[in-house]
Write an enzyme that holds these catalytic residues in place. Structure first.
Site, PDB file in Angstrom:
ATOM      1  N   THR A  66       0.896  -1.211   0.239  1.00 57.08           N
ATOM      2  CA  THR A  66      -0.228  -0.001   0.096  1.00 57.08           C
ATOM      3  C   THR A  66       1.051   1.286   0.111  1.00 57.08           C
ATOM      4  O   THR A  66       2.480   1.433   0.353  1.00 57.08           O
ATOM      5  CB  THR A  66      -0.711   0.209   0.979  1.00 57.08           C
ATOM      6  OG1 THR A  66      -1.217   0.854   1.614  1.00 57.08           O
ATOM      7  CG2 THR A  66      -0.143  -0.024   2.847  1.00 57.08           C
ATOM      8  N   THR A 118      -7.663  -4.420   5.218  1.00 55.46           N
ATOM      9  CA  THR A 118      -7.455  -2.479   4.042  1.00 55.46           C
ATOM     10  C   THR A 118      -8.449  -2.200   4.825  1.00 55.46           C
ATOM     11  O   THR A 118      -9.962  -2.451   5.455  1.00 55.46           O
ATOM     12  CB  THR A 118      -8.361  -2.929   2.925  1.00 55.46           C
ATOM     13  OG1 THR A 118      -8.017  -2.362   2.063  1.00 55.46           O
ATOM     14  CG2 THR A 118      -9.357  -3.164   2.649  1.00 55.46           C
TER      15      THR A 118
HETATM   16  C1  SD4 Z   1      -3.034   2.705   5.872  1.00 60.90           C
HETATM   17  N1  SD4 Z   1      -4.597   0.085   5.015  1.00 60.90           N
HETATM   18  O1  SD4 Z   1      -2.028   2.791   6.236  1.00 60.90           O
HETATM   19  C2  SD4 Z   1      -3.494   1.105   4.755  1.00 60.90           C
HETATM   20  C3  SD4 Z   1      -4.908   1.621   4.093  1.00 60.90           C
HETATM   21  C4  SD4 Z   1      -5.814   1.259   3.272  1.00 60.90           C
HETATM   22  O2  SD4 Z   1      -6.642   0.740   1.067  1.00 60.90           O
HETATM   23  O3  SD4 Z   1      -5.852  -0.057   3.318  1.00 60.90           O
HETATM   24  N2  SD4 Z   1      -5.994   1.347   1.974  1.00 60.90           N
HETATM   25  O4  SD4 Z   1      -3.628   2.893   6.620  1.00 60.90           O
END
Ligand code: SD4
Length: 331
Positions: free
Chosen positions: A208, A241
């Site tokens: 990510t 996510t």
């Molecule tokens: C985060 N979980 O950096 C990640 C962001 C995410 O789709 O999942 N975006 O918090």
């Protein structure tokens, strides 16, 4: 496998054979079976339905008898290379200072883990995470050190900020003026992929650019083993996510795997984790925040669930990839 697990798997076989699905501890419903009655593999499950290519690439490897580790690395690299995916790798949305910083983690069936946090200018952090796992005695490298490690291992550096993501960032900047804590829910595309191969070995990968408009230096849940991703080959795997702080507080991926170890199906375990996340998330999920999970067990059975509407995932079985809408908790 523990006694209780075996009992639940046997129950699932009998019930699925009769067209009956075991939904919760005590409730039965006749409907399309959620759970298979036999081991199905290979299987690939991936957060978000943003094109089938990542799953197709992973399947190409699995269908030739390749390993789940190669499959998940190859699969998520497709998203990292895709400039149209603005939550991952090249073209990912930057932090509040306009800098793209990436997080990634990988785990395999041997219980090995590798991760990178806050890495910059390297478009495939998942492959750096794999190198950390395979070539070092550590689990996570971060920032400049991670970048240098990548360069030393033959990765090239490049500017990851595309014109489109810069434009989007400027729009977000405008929207975020009054939200000093976090930006309005602006869509998530973080890719977490779980796979079981022909040999029954499970691996997972998560990559990510994190939350857009995050404070410079912020690291999310994705590279944190147990939070954004967890694999235990005796039981299964899970990944998340959404708002990383909410996921991290509950160490939600580990929680899902432990609930499966206690005998829950992947679907039940995802639902359990979503409720836990909501309970402990405090400010992180206020108004429109999203958190969502996928899970896979040793039988190749899968589950997915989210806090709010809008989460979908990609599932590949028998060579067929489908985008599926997940259920959600806050109606
Ligand atoms: C985060 N979980 O950096 C990640 C962001 C995410 O789709 O999942 N975006 O918090």
């Amino acid at each position: 496998m523990k006694k209780i697990n075996r009992r639940r798997f046997i129950e699932s076989s009998v019930l699925a054979g009769a067209g009956i699905t075991l939904l919760g501890k005590d409730s039965l419903a006749v409907e399309k079976p959620l759970y298979s009655n036999k081991s199905e593999r290979p299987v690939v499950i991936t957060t978000w339905d943003r094109g089938h290519e990542p799953n197709i690439k992973a399947w190409e490897i699995l269908s030739k008898g390749g390993s789940s580790l190669d499959a998940v690395e190859t699969g998520v690299r497709v998203a990292e290379d895709d400039p149209n995916n603005m939550s991952v790798g090249y073209g990912g949305l930057p932090d509040e200072t306009g800098v793209v910083t990436l997080d990634a983690s990988i785990m395999d069936w041997r219980g090995r883990a590798g991760a990178v946090g806050y890495i910059q200018n390297i478009r495939n952090p998942i492959s750096v995470a794999r190198k950390v796992m395979e070539k070092t005695r550590h689990i996570m490298l971060a920032g400049e050190g991670a970048k240098q490690f990548a360069i030393d291992n033959g990765f090239k550096t490049e500017n990851l900020l595309t014109e489109a993501s810069l434009k989007r960032w400027n729009q977000i900047k405008e929207k975020s003026k009054d939200t000093n804590f976090r930006l309005p829910n602006d869509g998530h595309d973080t890719i977490t992929m779980l796979a079981i191969d022909e040999d029954g070995n499970i691996s997972g990968a998560c990559t990510t650019s994190g939350l857009a408009w995050k404070i410079h230096g912020r690291v999310g849940d994705s590279p944190i083993i147990g939070a954004g991703l967890y694999v235990d080959n005796e039981v299964g795997a899970a990944g998340g996510t959404g708002i990383g702080e909410a996921i991290w507080r509950s160490v939600a991926s580990f929680l899902i795997v432990e609930k499966m170890r206690e005998g829950m199906f992947p679907q039940e375990a995802c639902e359990f984790a979503v409720r836990r996340v909501i309970k402990v998330s405090d400010k992180y999920l206020s108004t429109d925040g999203q958190a969502a999970f996928i899970a896979l067990n040793k039988n190749g059975e899968t589950g997915a669930y989210s806090v709010r509407t809008g989460f979908d995932y990609m599932l590949t079985k028998n060579g067929e990839t489908k985008g599926i809408k997940a259920g959600y908790e806050l109606k």
